[in-house]
Motif scaffolding. Structure first.
Motif, PDB file in Angstrom:
ATOM      1  N   LYS A  99       0.873  -1.174   0.000  1.00  0.00           N
ATOM      2  CA  LYS A  99       0.000   0.000   0.000  1.00  0.00           C
ATOM      3  C   LYS A  99       0.907   1.220   0.000  1.00  0.00           C
ATOM      4  N   PHE A 100       1.014   1.841  -1.156  1.00  0.00           N
ATOM      5  CA  PHE A 100       1.879   3.000  -1.330  1.00  0.00           C
ATOM      6  C   PHE A 100       1.064   4.277  -1.156  1.00  0.00           C
ATOM      7  N   SER A 101       1.657   5.272  -0.505  1.00  0.00           N
ATOM      8  CA  SER A 101       1.016   6.581  -0.388  1.00  0.00           C
ATOM      9  C   SER A 101       2.060   7.682  -0.550  1.00  0.00           C
ATOM     10  N   HIS A 102       1.632   8.787  -1.130  1.00  0.00           N
ATOM     11  CA  HIS A 102       2.460   9.995  -1.234  1.00  0.00           C
ATOM     12  C   HIS A 102       1.506  11.147  -0.953  1.00  0.00           C
ATOM     13  N   VAL A 103       1.545  11.656   0.266  1.00  0.00           N
ATOM     14  CA  VAL A 103       0.495  12.528   0.772  1.00  0.00           C
ATOM     15  C   VAL A 103       0.978  13.955   1.058  1.00  0.00           C
ATOM     16  N   ASN A 104      -0.008  14.845   1.185  1.00  0.00           N
ATOM     17  CA  ASN A 104       0.179  16.260   1.549  1.00  0.00           C
ATOM     18  C   ASN A 104       0.745  17.115   0.428  1.00  0.00           C
ATOM     19  N   TRP A 105       0.384  16.790  -0.800  1.00  0.00           N
ATOM     20  CA  TRP A 105       0.739  17.659  -1.919  1.00  0.00           C
ATOM     21  C   TRP A 105      -0.020  18.970  -1.781  1.00  0.00           C
ATOM     22  N   PRO A 106       0.644  20.102  -1.997  1.00  0.00           N
ATOM     23  CA  PRO A 106      -0.029  21.391  -1.812  1.00  0.00           C
ATOM     24  C   PRO A 106      -1.013  21.746  -2.927  1.00  0.00           C
ATOM     25  N   ARG A 107      -0.794  21.197  -4.119  1.00  0.00           N
ATOM     26  CA  ARG A 107      -1.620  21.551  -5.270  1.00  0.00           C
ATOM     27  C   ARG A 107      -1.884  20.314  -6.133  1.00  0.00           C
ATOM     28  N   GLU A 108      -3.046  20.311  -6.757  1.00  0.00           N
ATOM     29  CA  GLU A 108      -3.360  19.270  -7.729  1.00  0.00           C
ATOM     30  C   GLU A 108      -2.994  19.820  -9.110  1.00  0.00           C
ATOM     31  N   ASN A 109      -1.680  19.934  -9.326  1.00  0.00           N
ATOM     32  CA  ASN A 109      -1.170  20.536 -10.549  1.00  0.00           C
ATOM     33  C   ASN A 109      -0.576  19.460 -11.473  1.00  0.00           C
ATOM     34  N   HIS A 110       0.039  19.895 -12.539  1.00  0.00           N
ATOM     35  CA  HIS A 110       0.656  18.966 -13.490  1.00  0.00           C
ATOM     36  C   HIS A 110       1.681  18.068 -12.794  1.00  0.00           C
ATOM     37  N   HIS A 111       2.521  18.631 -11.938  1.00  0.00           N
ATOM     38  CA  HIS A 111       3.562  17.851 -11.261  1.00  0.00           C
ATOM     39  C   HIS A 111       2.955  16.754 -10.389  1.00  0.00           C
TER      40      HIS A 111
END
Length: 142
Positions: A99-111
């Protein structure tokens, strides 16, 4: 508001082997980084080097040997710096559920969207590395 990436996959090896592959530099360099350093201990610093331009750092923010490891970014680009990524492992009849997670991105942008796609490709590379011994040369990883 923050944004999160989640991917689940089964890898047909033991949780111990998956844990080694996601926590030890000699394995990380075979499926993700160009070169890395660090030790799987709480608070330990890792260097994740992809190129001179992308020479990033993180620290182990949570760890349970052979079961879970999470990394908090400490020095990277503006999008990744606030994020934490990690792997939670569960043994099942087919091997290990990752179960992989990558959390707390500040924006739902291209990156953010591009990174989600890249993680899916890299996790498939992790699966092929552990199940079949496939090492894709760094310059051919997307």
């Amino acid at each position: 508001m923050s944004y999160n990436i989640y991917h689940n996959l089964v890898i047909k090896v033991s949780p111990e082997k998956v844990f080694e592959a996601v926590s030890l530099p000699e394995h990380l360099d075979n499926w993700w980084t160009l070169k890395s350093s660090g030790k799987p201990k709480l608070g330990a610093a890792y260097n994740l080097n992809f190129t001179d331009e992308y020479d990033w750092y993180c620290k182990v923010s949570a760890i349970e040997p052979n079961s879970s490891i999470h990394f908090k970014m400490t020095e990277s680009d503006a999008d990744w710096n606030s994020t934490t990524f990690g792997f939670d492992l569960e043994e099942n009849e087919n091997g290990t559920l990752v179960k992989f997670s990558h959390v707390n991105w500040p924006r739902e942008n291209h990156h953010f969207k591009h990174s989600s796609f890249c993680w899916a490709m890299l996790l498939n590379g992790l699966k092929n590395y552990l199940e079949k011994g496939v090492v894709i040369p760094f310059e051919k990883r997307n």
